[in-house]
Design a protein around this motif. Sequence first.
Motif, mmCIF file in Angstrom:
data_model
loop_
_atom_site.group_PDB
_atom_site.id
_atom_site.type_symbol
_atom_site.label_atom_id
_atom_site.label_comp_id
_atom_site.label_asym_id
_atom_site.label_seq_id
_atom_site.Cartn_x
_atom_site.Cartn_y
_atom_site.Cartn_z
ATOM 1 N N SER A 89 0.896 -1.113 0.044
ATOM 2 C CA SER A 89 0.059 -0.137 -0.034
ATOM 3 C C SER A 89 0.836 1.377 -0.119
ATOM 4 O O SER A 89 0.677 2.269 -0.708
ATOM 5 C CB SER A 89 -0.862 -0.089 1.294
ATOM 6 O OG SER A 89 -1.573 1.284 1.323
ATOM 7 N N GLY A 91 3.879 1.596 -1.159
ATOM 8 C CA GLY A 91 4.597 1.778 -2.451
ATOM 9 C C GLY A 91 6.247 1.205 -1.928
ATOM 10 O O GLY A 91 7.008 1.262 -3.017
ATOM 11 N N ASP A 94 5.306 -3.016 -5.040
ATOM 12 C CA ASP A 94 4.261 -2.976 -5.746
ATOM 13 C C ASP A 94 3.288 -4.079 -5.893
ATOM 14 O O ASP A 94 2.096 -3.707 -5.974
ATOM 15 C CB ASP A 94 4.770 -2.798 -7.407
ATOM 16 C CG ASP A 94 5.827 -1.614 -7.406
ATOM 17 O OD1 ASP A 94 5.272 -0.298 -7.013
ATOM 18 O OD2 ASP A 94 7.009 -1.837 -7.714
ATOM 19 N N ASN A 148 -5.920 0.475 -0.204
ATOM 20 C CA ASN A 148 -4.790 1.009 -1.466
ATOM 21 C C ASN A 148 -4.496 -0.253 -2.159
ATOM 22 O O ASN A 148 -3.354 -0.158 -2.865
ATOM 23 C CB ASN A 148 -3.866 1.913 -1.055
ATOM 24 C CG ASN A 148 -3.221 2.472 -2.207
ATOM 25 O OD1 ASN A 148 -3.972 3.047 -3.239
ATOM 26 N ND2 ASN A 148 -1.953 2.677 -2.179
ATOM 27 N N LEU A 149 -5.279 -1.382 -2.371
ATOM 28 C CA LEU A 149 -4.948 -2.366 -2.925
ATOM 29 C C LEU A 149 -5.895 -2.922 -3.829
ATOM 30 O O LEU A 149 -7.166 -2.727 -3.770
ATOM 31 C CB LEU A 149 -4.668 -3.588 -1.991
ATOM 32 C CG LEU A 149 -3.638 -3.477 -0.653
ATOM 33 C CD1 LEU A 149 -3.800 -4.407 0.178
ATOM 34 C CD2 LEU A 149 -2.114 -3.434 -1.474
ATOM 35 N N ASN A 251 -0.497 -2.629 -5.573
ATOM 36 C CA ASN A 251 -0.759 -1.306 -5.033
ATOM 37 C C ASN A 251 -1.688 -0.653 -6.382
ATOM 38 O O ASN A 251 -1.478 -0.644 -7.311
ATOM 39 C CB ASN A 251 0.591 -0.486 -5.115
ATOM 40 C CG ASN A 251 0.475 1.171 -5.053
ATOM 41 O OD1 ASN A 251 0.048 1.794 -5.919
ATOM 42 N ND2 ASN A 251 0.850 1.387 -3.623
#
Length: 357
Positions: A89, A91, A94, A148-149, A251
């Motif tokens: 998430s 970074g 990835d 955030n995935l 990500n």
Amino acid sequence: MHRRTLHRLALAATLAFAATGAAHAQQTVRLTAAGGHPPVFLWVKFIDEFFIPEVDKRLAVAGGKTKIEWTRAWGGTLIKIGSESKGISDGVADIGFVGTIFEAPRFPLQNVSYFAPFGSEDVATVTKVVNALQHDVPAMGQAWTKNNLVYLGGAALDSYHIWTNFPLKSIDDLKGKKITAPGPSANWVQGTGAVAVAGNLNTYYEDIKSGVSNGVITFATGAWGAKVHEVAPYITKVNFGSQFAGGIAMNKGRFDALPPEAQKIFREVGAEYSERFAAAQTAAAAGLLKKMEEAGAKISELPAAERKRWAEALPPMAKNWAADVQGKGLPGEQVLKGYTEGLKKAGADLPRDWSAK
């Protein structure tokens, strides 16, 4: 200037422009794939040896407009067990395998199978049932986007059994013993007289060898990779059931930045990863149990009556879990009911209906 010379110059300019255009048309994307576990474990091995090369192959077949330059960082070299979702998430990596079993606060609904043990031993069935729930229950699928995935494909582990350094004929033999059990599976020894000890695949061997515990609840493919049978040679097939363990996640920002055709390929290969992994995990489990036996392990099966007795001895953990997540505004009861019904429809013989008691 001679007309032929002019023609040659024009052709050279056209070819140079075409070459430049082709170079510009191809997009090179650098991605780091990471995981807390090493590739000796199948869920990582299949990302390393199937998912990545298959994505590359399909991108090339699709015209080669997108080329991936991969960096691999397995075995906790970049992100540790239990921190995979945050690492991807944020970074730091990835893409990689996110073990939802170790990240219950972020993925509470994904752990439904661990609160409803003694389910189906069929890896493909459990994977399909949970994948269907993630699709049909918005709150369950949104756990990935909320972190955030992007979820690409899942993995359920082969059925859990128990490895001990003492013979186990009935649940009475567990009294006073220390059993290493990861995350929610610690609940599976409640009411048996045993004490649960926290741990993971990287600690099992030393835990038992050093006397921190007398055994571990785990699955054959994991036990073999961790050499558990060397320190806990009594393998009792309890069949706690196959368990959904997590999946390949990417990500979201990095995924959204990929061209649509590349996104489609990532999703398709992710779905195929789920299917191939289930078949490979099932075959590997049977083969590895045989190898452990050949190496001196003593394998026995817990009688059906004892298995039912064990299931009935446990507290109503599934109902408690459903009520707990329901209290947090999540559809725990819907997920538990959907999971139980999904297993029943697939023909699973459940010694206890967790959605009822």
